[in-house]
Write a protein that holds these residues in place. Sequence first.
Motif, short mmCIF file in Angstrom:
data_model
loop_
_atom_site.label_atom_id
_atom_site.label_comp_id
_atom_site.label_asym_id
_atom_site.label_seq_id
_atom_site.Cartn_x
_atom_site.Cartn_y
_atom_site.Cartn_z
N MET A 1 0.81 -1.20 0.00
CA MET A 1 0.00 0.00 0.00
C MET A 1 0.86 1.27 0.00
O MET A 1 0.44 2.29 -0.51
N TYR A 2 2.06 1.17 0.60
CA TYR A 2 2.96 2.33 0.56
C TYR A 2 3.18 2.75 -0.89
O TYR A 2 3.04 3.92 -1.25
N PHE A 3 3.54 1.78 -1.71
CA PHE A 3 3.84 2.03 -3.12
C PHE A 3 2.62 2.61 -3.83
O PHE A 3 2.72 3.64 -4.51
N LYS A 4 1.47 1.97 -3.68
CA LYS A 4 0.26 2.44 -4.37
C LYS A 4 -0.09 3.87 -3.97
O LYS A 4 -0.38 4.71 -4.82
N PHE A 5 -0.05 4.16 -2.69
CA PHE A 5 -0.38 5.50 -2.23
C PHE A 5 0.61 6.55 -2.73
O PHE A 5 0.24 7.68 -3.04
N ARG A 6 1.87 6.17 -2.85
CA ARG A 6 2.88 7.10 -3.39
C ARG A 6 2.62 7.38 -4.87
O ARG A 6 2.74 8.51 -5.32
N MET A 7 2.30 6.34 -5.62
CA MET A 7 2.01 6.53 -7.05
C MET A 7 0.75 7.40 -7.23
O MET A 7 0.72 8.29 -8.08
N ASP A 8 -0.26 7.14 -6.42
CA ASP A 8 -1.48 7.94 -6.48
C ASP A 8 -1.20 9.41 -6.17
O ASP A 8 -1.71 10.31 -6.84
N ALA A 9 -0.36 9.65 -5.16
CA ALA A 9 -0.04 11.04 -4.78
C ALA A 9 0.76 11.73 -5.88
O ALA A 9 0.51 12.90 -6.19
N ALA A 10 1.72 11.02 -6.47
CA ALA A 10 2.51 11.61 -7.57
C ALA A 10 1.58 11.95 -8.73
O ALA A 10 1.71 13.02 -9.34
N TYR A 11 0.65 11.07 -9.02
CA TYR A 11 -0.30 11.34 -10.10
C TYR A 11 -1.18 12.55 -9.77
O TYR A 11 -1.44 13.38 -10.64
N GLU A 12 -1.61 12.68 -8.53
CA GLU A 12 -2.42 13.84 -8.12
C GLU A 12 -1.66 15.14 -8.41
O GLU A 12 -2.24 16.10 -8.92
N LEU A 13 -0.39 15.18 -8.04
CA LEU A 13 0.42 16.38 -8.29
C LEU A 13 0.57 16.65 -9.79
O LEU A 13 0.48 17.79 -10.23
#
Length: 168
Positions: A1-13
Amino acid sequence: MYFKFRMDAAYELYKSGKVKYILVSGDNRHRSYNEPRQMRLDLIKLGVDKKHIFLDFAGFRTRDSIIRANKVFELTNFTIVSQPFHNERAILIARQKKIDAIAYNAHNVRKLYRLRQFPREIGARVLMFIDIILNRPPKFYGDIIKIEEHENTIINKSNKLDKSKIKS
């Protein structure tokens, strides 16, 4: 989940226009384990243009990723995307190296998972302070890579360094 949440956050930015390019940094020690390639694939699936993703294959540790972003990719200010506990350490490393970085906190994982991560984070923080005291360089530097739009996003994994372009 760490990885998924980081990718989601990068995409948000990226989607919001806060960042134009994304440098993904991670471990690539073994042929079967390639964090930057997986990050790139997942970001493309989310909708990031592949021309806006750059790969750092020598981000074995947080310190390596921060220093290489500055010295190899010539980023003078950037946003680090991670969970709060990791961003605290990353920002301290950046400040110690006089790098202008800010952090964007990805969603955190459930408390149970964070408790399992706690011993590893204690060790990482102790090692970070040892690295600061000893002023350890990254494991690899590499050729200078300009972050800009291009057709080919797979970067040569050279470990050469033009030391004349490195400011201590």
